[in-house]
Structures are given as C-alpha cells and as structure tokens.
Design an enzyme around this catalytic site. Structure first.
Site, PDB file in Angstrom:
ATOM      1  CG  ASP A 133       3.187  -1.414   9.124  1.00  0.00           C
ATOM      2  OD1 ASP A 133       2.216  -2.079   9.551  1.00  0.00           O
ATOM      3  OD2 ASP A 133       3.586  -1.468   7.958  1.00  0.00           O
TER       4      ASP A 133
ATOM      5  N   GLY B  18       0.799  -1.215   0.000  1.00  0.00           N
ATOM      6  CA  GLY B  18       0.000   0.000   0.000  1.00  0.00           C
ATOM      7  C   GLY B  18       0.829   1.260   0.000  1.00  0.00           C
TER       8      GLY B  18
END
Length: 925
Positions: A212, A98
């Site tokens: 993340d 992404g």
C-alpha cells in the site's frame, strides 16, 4: 544469563517450519514434527514454542466476540480516549481510513516519556491460527529497524477483539505536499524518493512486502528525512489467498489504494516485490509531474481499475503538458521540466509501470540504482545500450575532468614542441613530436566506451594508462620521458594514485638534475610533491630530507617566497606534529603562516592551510583558546578568497566545536555547510562524507540518536561507494562506536575487526586508526563480560599509542578509562582507583573547559573512590560530580535515564563489586 535474539535468517526458517507443520493434515502432524526435529534440531525448540503459542491462542479463542472499530467521528470514538493498550494510553484520534483509526498515544507506564501512533484496525473474525500468525508477524515486523521506516513497536488485541498496532510517531508532512511546499526541483525530489526506495528494499530483504505504497504513507520530517509508514500492515491484514483484493472493482478494500494498485492486485494475482516496484513508479510519477499515470481517473474505481490493467500509462512529458501548474511548485518553467524528465527519467518510470511484473525492475534496489546513475550522468539500465548514448553520458559526467585532461595534454604537446626547436635536426624534432602524439592518442582512445569496455572511465585510469604508454613508447628517449613524467606525475598525484605519481615524479626529478635544472620552479614543484607523497605513505625521513633540500635551494636561488618553499615549511610542521613534537610543530607552523601571509597574502590557500594546521597542533597541546583564534583568523582570511577555501575553514570550525563538546553548535554549523559541500564538491566527496559522519557524532552526543542514525547511514552508504582510501573504514569506526554505545556488540564487532585488519596492513599514518579500533574491540569484550580479554587488548593499545604519541594525547584517556573499568571488573574499585585517577588526570589536562567529558571522567573517578571507601566526603564528592554532569546533560532528550544510573552508583558500598555495565552505560553519554 543474557538471551540473544535470534537472527533474521533463523526467524525466517522457523516461520517456514511452522507453515510446513500447519499445512500438514491433523493425522500427519506428529510425524512431520519428528522429521523436522531430525532435520533441524537447533530450530526445533523455537518451533515448539511457536506451536504452543498457536494452541494457546486457539484454546482462548480471543476473537470469538469480535467487535467493529468505531467510525472516525469524534463522538463515536470518544469512548477510546484514555484507553490503555499495554504501556500506551490513547489520547486523541489523528486520522482514519478504510482500515480503522489512528490515535496519538503517550507512554503510560512511567518508565520514560514518549509518543506513538496507534492504529486501531477494523476487527474481522479470525480463527486461532490466524491470531497466532498475526502475533508472529507483528513480532517479526518489529525487527524492521531502518532510518526511513517508522518502526512497529507493538501489536496486540484489545479485550473486545480489536487489533491494534503501535507505531513510531512521525511528526511530518506527506512527501508530495512537502516537496511542493518547498518548490523542490527534480534532483532534490529524486534524492528524497531514493530514501523511500532504500526503506522498501530493506524490508524486501526481510521478506516483507508493503502493498500500500502511496504519498500518504510517506512522511517527511522538518530535517528532510523520509519515513515510510504502515510497513507490513497489508500483509498482516490479508489472508493467505488475498481473496479480498478481487473486490477492488467494486470498492477499495482496507489496506489498498486504487490509484497506486498494480495490475496483479486488480486481477487477484500473487503479490510479489514487483507490486511495490509498480506503486513506487506511480509515486515517482506524481513527484515528478504532479499527476497520475492514467488521465481519466474521475469515472470511478471500476474505470480506474480497467485503465490500470488495459491502458498504457502516460509519459511524464505528456503529463506535464497536461498539468502546466506543476512547474510552479517545482520552481522551474514547463519547458525546463519537460527537458529534465525527457529520456532517462521517462524510461525509468515507464519500466517501473510495466503491466507484467517480470518486465519491471527485478528489485527496488535496481530502481534506486538507476536513479543514482541518472544523477551521476551514467547510463541507466532501462535505456537501450548504444555507443552514442554511452558516449554522451561519458561527456556529461566528465566535463571538468576531460577538459582539464585535454588542457594539460595540449600544454604538454606545445611544451614538447617548443623544446624541440632547440634540436638541430628537423627529423629528430618530428620523431619526438610523433612519439608524444602517439602517447596522447592512446590516452584519448581509451575515452571511447568501445575501447574501454565500460561507459565510465575514471580520469585516474586514463592517466595510469598514459604513464604506462609513455614509459614504453619513450624508453629510447630518456630526456623526453622525463619531460612527460612531470605533468603526468602531478596529475596522478592529484587523482590519488600515489604509487604511479611517485614513480613519474622521481623520474622527472632525475631528469631535471641531469639537465642542470635544479634552480627552476619546476624542480621546486616536483620536490614539494615528492616530499608530500613520501610523508603521506609513512616515509617520513625521506620526506624531511627532500623538504630540507627544497628550502635550501629556495634560499640559494632567492625563491623563499614561492608557494613551494612556503608549503615545504608547512609540511615540516605537519610532520613534527604527527611525530608528537607538538611544541616544535606549533612554532614551525606559526613561522610558515607568517611567511605565507607576508609573501603570498592572507587570502592565499597556503596561509589558510598553515593556520588550520597550527590550530590542530595547538588543540593537541591543550591550548584551546589559541587554537580557536587561529581558526578564526583562517575564516577571516578567506573572506576575499575562493569560496572553496571558505567552506573548508568553516568545516574546520565546525570540527573544532565538535572537539570542544559543543555538539549543538557543531550541528548548527554543519547542517547548512553539508548542503554547500555537496554542491561544490559533490555527493561522494570525502569532505561531504566526513561532514555527514561528524553531523551524526553531534546528534548522537546530543542525545538525538534517531537523527544520528540517519546521518551516519547516509555517510556510510557514500563511504562504501567512495574510491578514496580509508574513508569507508573511518566511517565504519564511527558506526561501530555508536553501536557499542547502544550495547550492540553483534553489529559493532565485525566492523571493528575488519577495520583493524585494514589499518594494520597500511602504512605509518594508519596506526592511530588501528589503535582506536583495537580500543573499541576491548570495549566490546568488556560489554560481553570478558574483562581479562579486554585488558589484554587495552595493554597492547596503550603500548602502541605511547609509541605513536608519547606520554600525552587525547586518544590516551579513553583507553586508560576502559583499562580502569577492566581492572575494576577483575579486582574491584580499590585496586582500580589509581587507574581511574590517571585517566581522569589525563582527560582534565587535555580537554577544554566546558567539555562534557570533563564532568564524565570526574564521575568515573569519584564513584571509584566512593566504592573503595564509603566516607561522607567521598559520597559528597560523587554527589557533586553527578549533579554537575546531570546539569550538562539536562538539554538531552534522554537525560531522565541518567538519574537511574546516578542512583545506582550512589547505592554502591565500599566492598561492592560492580558489573562494568553501568560504567559503560555512563561512557555512552
């Protein structure tokens, strides 16, 4: 003039001041700058440089025509192939997500060969201030240097506004796949996960949050080293308000993975280090169970988001019950896996996954420490602290010690009881037995966490208290105190408490003399232990007197073949070697080895020990083939001995290869040996620590500096936690030496000064270590251009080394070589040439054939001759020695840079005054 990089703290302060200026209104910024200049005059110039960069970025408006990064399909990405981004050329896409694409890149500026991973990030419009912040954070993140973090090498913008990050290329497999492929058990998975915790904790200490964390961002190399990727990328991409995170319930935005998102990320709340703690909890949950904390994750992102915010996570045992296939990839049965995670691990994971950030572990380090405590069978902070829990943990982690202590104390009671039969008075017998039982009661009472005030009571502490109690309670019965002193003294010695052991065994010896027991095995045992301890604390003359008496008693009583008598012969040989009487030492140790083999057997530990010590003496004499043969005999002798003796003989062989300069062979032997040492001795044992440090030396001298850093960091962390004397300082000496070879005096100097102070305050056995650190401090001075200060330190070092070793020893030639470089820097090559010659001669006399340093010292000698007198003969000699050394270095990854140094040395003229830098660079090989 060299420019010193600002410290991490300075960067933090400057960035805080920049934010303070940026947040001010346009009309008040000038006044704010004046206040900052008055408050922080030293930081003001750096702040102005940053502001100028910000204004320049705004004027250029680089991202006015921002373009999207192409999609991941090869056809769409093909136009990026071959694109140069600074020094890097894109070769092929290796992944996408992404946030953009990941490309394999190679170095394109010709300075050196190398590979990197380049992330092309989807471009979004940023104002000029955001551009400046992006560049500023990129520079800050590039300073996150840690063995378990893939380093950010560069960051920038392409011509069309695409942001990119250049990262260290890590050839590895994601952590969960790596563990499953090898069917790692729970303990091995925890140790690997703890490497990740160390990396995250390091970044948090530098004010960087990952945001993340997931298995795909954690790769493991073939050697078993975890590498954390994308550190700080989420921080680089997110705006100050993190508004984009609230879109999670619709779709996963760039830089966020829903399965690993914390509740506060879902709800758009402030992100803190607790967010990374939560993600690590999810990763750990998966590594242990093969599942995720929330069972129903197939209903879409919105359902997952609601589960993360509202539903309690599953327990590990429940997840394993619902994922029975997990046991196969962990090499265990389902029942044994559930047993392994039940209790501490379930509690630790549950705390990391708490909904409220303040209820989780306050830091990642606390999470890691709890995992370490679990592995060490210590109480974990996440558990409710009860007497039963702490007592159970004490018994688990002290099984062997408590059993041994109980056995010795039982034999002590039985021995005292047996002795008491000789007394005519039954009342007296009862009183003596009661006195001993009282001492034992006090010792075992201290095992209780309630009494000790802590869950773990080291055995040595119990023994100290036992000895103190025995002295007090048995003061009125010197004979009984003497009886008790022997077993307690021997155990204190084995536990490393030399001071109390010396006192106890001295009392025991006097008791044996007073009671006419000087011909007994017990007397020989006490004498040998006393001599050994006095030798180790520097009381060498007293040790020799005790050893001579022991040998004489053994001969008079027909006990020359006993272990104590043989060990006395070995100890005498060791003392002679430490005194520099190498020839006498070798003869004494050869005699001891023969006696041990004849009377005790080839597989006896004393015979193996004698061979190992003989090999050390032969090595210091420069008789390398004979030393290798002695070690080979030791290895052969342990074939029928206990496994531990085989391990130590193999350890000595690996050390021998290291001393020979056979670094690849040493690494090859150490890698499997380290695992066995960990298993047999434990993670924190001295042999384990030193083997890791030796592995780091092997990797470093093989040119594999990254692997060396990982091994050395592992050794240093263990050394810091070690209770053994000098271990930390010895490993720190190696760390400082490696830092110096990388020209990092800022890191090396404080370690060296701390080490020097420690060793100078020690006994005689510490003197060699003190001088090695003083020599390295001199090298640090040389690297900073302070030749006079360096030479003064080296003169002191040489004086002390000659006092310790005499005229010949392996420690002398590096000191002599550094002194030659210092004289060279002060007075030129012509004056320094005799010193180079002396250092070279010493090295060639002591180093074995084939050792790389033999070539190195010849280069150092020949370059001085060439610079002193640039004749064709001297040039040919230097060219030949450079070529020979280059062939030795040919297999190293960094061998290409040696050619640059070679050219520089050849270009020097007869009157050239050469900076120490290239010569010190040569010392790094």
């Amino acid at each position: 003039m060299a420019i010193t990089a600002p410290s991490t703290q300075a960067w933090r302060e400057v960035m805080a001041l920049f934010d303070r200026w940026a947040d001010a209104d346009e009309g008040t910024r000038a006044a704010e700058l004046k206040r900052i200049e008055a408050e922080h005059p030293t930081l003001y110039p750096r702040l102005m440089a940053m502001i100028e960069a910000d204004r320049a970025a705004e004027a250029r408006d680089f991202l006015a025509e921002a373009a999207q990064v192409p999609a991941a399909e090869p056809e769409a990405a093909s136009h990026w192939t071959g694109t140069r981004l600074g020094a890097w050329a894109l070769r092929e896409p290796v992944g996408s997500g992404g946030m953009g694409q990941v490309w394999l890149a190679t170095r394109s500026d010709g300075l050196y060969a190398g590979r990197a991973a380049v992330k092309l990030l989807h471009a979004t419009r940023m104002d000029a201030q955001a551009q400046a912040r992006f560049a500023r954070e990129g520079e800050f993140l590039a300073r996150l240097t840690h063995p378990h973090i893939a380093q950010l090498l560069d960051a920038g913008l392409t011509a069309d506004g695409t942001r990119y990050l250049v990262l260290e290329y890590v050839p590895g497999v994601r952590i969960d796949h790596w563990c499953d492929a090898r069917k790692l058990g729970i303990e091995a998975r925890l140790k690997l996960f703890m490497q990740v915790c160390e990396a995250v904790a390091f970044a948090h200490s530098h004010l960087v949050v990952h945001r993340d964390l997931k298995p795909a961002n954690i790769l493991v190399t073939d050697e078993g080293h975890a590498k954390l990727l994308d550190f700080g990328v989420a921080k680089l991409l997110a705006g100050d308000d993190d508004a984009e995170l609230t879109e999670l319930t619709r779709a996963a935005p760039a830089g966020l993975t829903p399965e690993y998102a914390a509740p506060e990320q879902i709800e758009g709340q402030p992100i803190t280090t607790a967010t990374d703690v939560y993600a690590l909890g999810v990763v750990l949950f998966g590594l242990l169970s093969g599942a995720r904390p929330y069972a129903n994750t197939s209903r879409g992102v919105a359902a997952l988001a609601r589960a993360i915010v509202e539903e309690p996570p599953r327990s590990l045992t429940q997840a394993l019950r619902e994922s029975p296939d997990a046991s196969a990839s962990r090499g265990a049965t389902l029942a044994s896996l559930q047993q392994a995670v039940r209790g501490d691990l379930e509690t630790i994971v549950a705390k990391a996954l708490k909904k409220a950030p303040e209820e989780r572990y306050a830091t990642v380090q606390e999470l890691r420490d709890d995992l370490q405590r679990h592995l060490d069978h210590q109480p974990v902070s996440a558990q409710v602290d009860t007497f039963g829990y702490r007592a159970r943990k004490f018994a688990q982690r002290n099984r062997v010690q408590v059993a041994a202590l109980a056995g010795v104390m039982l034999s002590l009671v039985l021995g005292i009881t047996a002795t008491a039969w000789q007394w005519r008075s039954a009342v007296h017998e009862a009183d003596r037995t009661k006195a001993v039982i009282k001492v034992l009661t006090h010792i075992f009472t201290d095992l209780s966490p309630e009494e000790s005030g802590k869950a773990q009571v080291p055995v040595v502490e119990l023994l100290r208290k036992g000895w103190s109690q025995a002295k007090q309670e048995l003061q009125s019965d010197p004979a009984l105190r003497g009886e008790v002193a022997r077993p307690l003294g021997l155990m204190l010695q084995s536990s490393g408490d030399m001071a109390n052991a010396l006192e106890a065994l001295t009392i025991s010896r006097q008791h044996l003399v007073d009671s006419g027991q000087t011909s007994t095995p017990q007397y020989l045992q006490v004498m040998q232990s006393l001599a050994y301890m006095k030798s180790r604390i520097g009381q060498t003359e007293e040790a020799k007197v005790l050893l001579a008496e022991l040998i004489d008693v053994a001969q008079r009583t027909g006990r020359s073949s006993t272990v104590e008598a043989v060990n006395a012969q070995i100890e005498l040989g060791e003392i002679l070697r430490r005194e520099g009487k190498l020839a006498d030492a070798q003869q004494q140790l050869a005699k001891a080895a023969t006696l041990a083999a004849r009377h005790l057997g080839a597989a006896h530990p004393s015979h193996i020990h004698a061979l190992q010590e003989q090999a050390v003496a032969l090595r210091e004499l420069g008789r390398w083939p004979e030393a290798r043969q002695a070690l080979a005999s030791a290895v052969q002798s342990v074939a029928s001995a206990k496994p531990v003796h085989g391990l130590l003989a193999r350890y000595d062989l690996a050390m021998f290869e290291l001393d020979l300069g056979q670094y690849r062979e040493a690494v090859k032997q150490l890698l499997p040996l380290i695992d066995e040492l960990r298993k047999y001795y434990g993670e924190g044992d001295t042999y384990t620590i030193y083997s890791l440090a030796s592995l780091a030396i092997g990797h470093f001298h093989g040119g594999e500096h990254g692997k060396a850093a990982v091994a050395l960091d592992d050794a240093l962390q263990r050394a810091i936690r070690s209770s053994e004397p000098d271990v930390r300082q010895i490993v720190q000496t190696i760390a400082a030496r490696h830092a110096l070879r990388r020209d990092d005096c800022f890191l090396a100097e404080p370690l060296l000064r701390a080490n020097l102070a420690h060793f100078e305050s020690g006994d005689g056995a510490s003197r060699p270590f003190a001088e090695r650190n003083r020599m390295l401090l001199a090298e640090c001075e040389l690297r900073r251009g302070r030749a006079t200060a360096a030479r003064a330190l080296l003169d002191v070092t040489l004086k002390h080394q000659h006092e310790i070793y005499g005229p010949r020893h392996a420690d002398l030639w590096p000191t002599l070589m550094l002194k030659a470089i210092a004289i060279d820097a002060e007075q030129g090559a012509a004056v320094a040439s005799p010193s180079y010659d002396a250092a070279c001669a010493m090295a060639l006399a002591l180093l074995p054939e084939g050792h790389p340093d033999r070539r190195k010292v010849q280069v150092m000698r020949d370059q001085a001759h060439w610079r002193s007198q640039a004749t064709p003969q001297h040039r040919a000699a230097l060219l030949a020695s450079l070529r020979a050394y280059g062939e030795v270095l040919a297999q190293r990854p960094d061998a290409q840079t040696f050619s640059v140094l070679s050219k520089e040395l050849l270009e020097q003229g007869p009157t050239a005054r050469l900076s120490p830098s290239p010569l010190l660079a040569l010392m790094a090989y």
